[in-house]
Design an enzyme around this catalytic site. Sequence first.
Site, short mmCIF file in Angstrom:
data_model
loop_
_atom_site.label_atom_id
_atom_site.label_comp_id
_atom_site.label_asym_id
_atom_site.label_seq_id
_atom_site.Cartn_x
_atom_site.Cartn_y
_atom_site.Cartn_z
N TYR A 147 0.95 -1.27 0.12
CA TYR A 147 -0.04 0.23 0.01
C TYR A 147 0.83 1.24 0.13
CZ TYR A 147 -3.47 3.42 1.96
OH TYR A 147 -4.23 4.54 2.04
N ASP A 242 9.49 2.40 -0.58
CA ASP A 242 8.44 3.14 0.06
C ASP A 242 8.79 2.86 1.54
OD1 ASP A 242 6.14 4.31 1.46
OD2 ASP A 242 4.75 3.30 0.37
N LYS A 270 5.41 9.10 8.62
CA LYS A 270 5.30 8.77 9.74
C LYS A 270 6.29 9.35 10.77
CE LYS A 270 2.60 4.79 8.09
NZ LYS A 270 1.12 5.14 8.63
N1 HOZ Z 1 -0.81 3.60 6.45
C1 HOZ Z 1 -1.55 3.19 7.56
C2 HOZ Z 1 -1.06 1.78 8.06
N2 HOZ Z 1 -1.56 0.97 6.95
C3 HOZ Z 1 -2.96 3.42 7.63
C4 HOZ Z 1 -3.25 4.84 8.04
C5 HOZ Z 1 -4.50 5.23 7.65
O1 HOZ Z 1 -4.94 4.97 6.27
O2 HOZ Z 1 -5.39 5.91 8.05
#
Ligand code: HOZ
Length: 431
Positions: A147, A242, A270
């Site tokens: 993702y 990423d 993050k």
């Molecule tokens: N990227 C975050 C962990 N998969 C998710 C945060 C979000 O989409 O709120």
Amino acid sequence: MTDSKRLKSQAAFAKAKRLIPGGVNSPARAFHGVGGEPIFISHASGQYLFDIDGNRYLDYIGSWGPMILGHAQPQVIEAIRIAAEKGTSFGAPTENESRLAELIMAAVPSIERVRLVSSGTEATMSAIRVARGATGREKIIKFAGCYHGHVDSLLVAAGSAAATLGVPDSPGVTAGNTKDTIVLEYNDPQSIVDTFRQFPTEIAAIILEPIVGNMGTVVPTPEFLKALRQETTQHGAVLIFDEVMTGFRVAYGGAQSLFGIEPDMTTLGKIVGGGLPLAAYGGKASIMDNVMPAGKVYQAGTLSGNPLATAAGATTLEILRDDPPYEYLETQASRLAAGLKNAADAAGFPSQMQRMGSMMTLFFNEAPVVDWPTANRSDRKRFGKYFWGLMEEGVYMPCSQFEALFFSRTHRPEDIDETIDAAHRVLARME
Ligand code: HOZ
């Protein structure tokens, strides 16, 4: 958790649903993957989250990764306060942007130039655009279950909430948006070789999570990593790591420092923002100098390099550099991983504990998870029961089988013990 323990959260969610789609501003936090409704947070401190009903939880989400120093870390809060008193946004350059850029480049030597943006999605979207601009090519390769935020061209076979909600391909993303996106399976080196054989001069970039967090924790094989670097180099394509999740998390220098592989570009988010909205993309100067105004690839943002976010991010990175928590996190993570796995074994549930540093996932799965098809065979229902059982015990785990848990340096050894004991109790009473 009994309903009476979260009446205020229920009321807040009912109100939010009338105002905000699904009641949340990001689907990952909606608890769809485990059934039930989200708790609403009142405040957080160190390793704890407190909801508006006054319940306290040991937090293993850490805002989905950023809070490696724990919540409301005093030096970070002070840095934000000082910055805020000087003004919250200027839309003009500040010295703190270079301070943060220098910290990033010192930590991640493959980054020779870096651009600050406001979210991981912006970082990956921009990196793809720059890679296309720099190579003059259009096709990109991504991996199923990875993702990279909600970028149109990457929202195909996506992990995280897209996988949890069963919509890895989103309505609204047109065929035109994704016609140049090639999706391969993670950890399949031969598919990379075959794809370059098919399109030797058309692939601009490969983007991947070098350790996946978004289908749960999945670690790359050495053969896979080798094929990524070899094939992109041989065919003049850009290799993009990423590291939004793994940067400053699995090691100060990210996953690339552990694997000894230099990507051409890296995306960060993050932790790099210290809990404020900040992300970054960077890489080789020869690629990054294509970004406007140095070059012709357009990318911009009013709040990019925001003074509060750079203060929080730079302070966080300086603390991590000067007083690294990584050894402590590794020790506690290996204890936690072993304890959670033992609890599942003792209860007779087939499971796989997969971990890298302080990110890990307990998959309720008969076989090791190496890619999306194997992740997808995990027992989501069992995970939901486990999640709610732990909530009852005051332990707040990621609300999906397809996410990694994170913890912080403020989690004490006794917190880890408490979590393991709670997991034993929960799993022992599960069917
Ligand atoms: N990227 C975050 C962990 N998969 C998710 C945060 C979000 O989409 O709120």
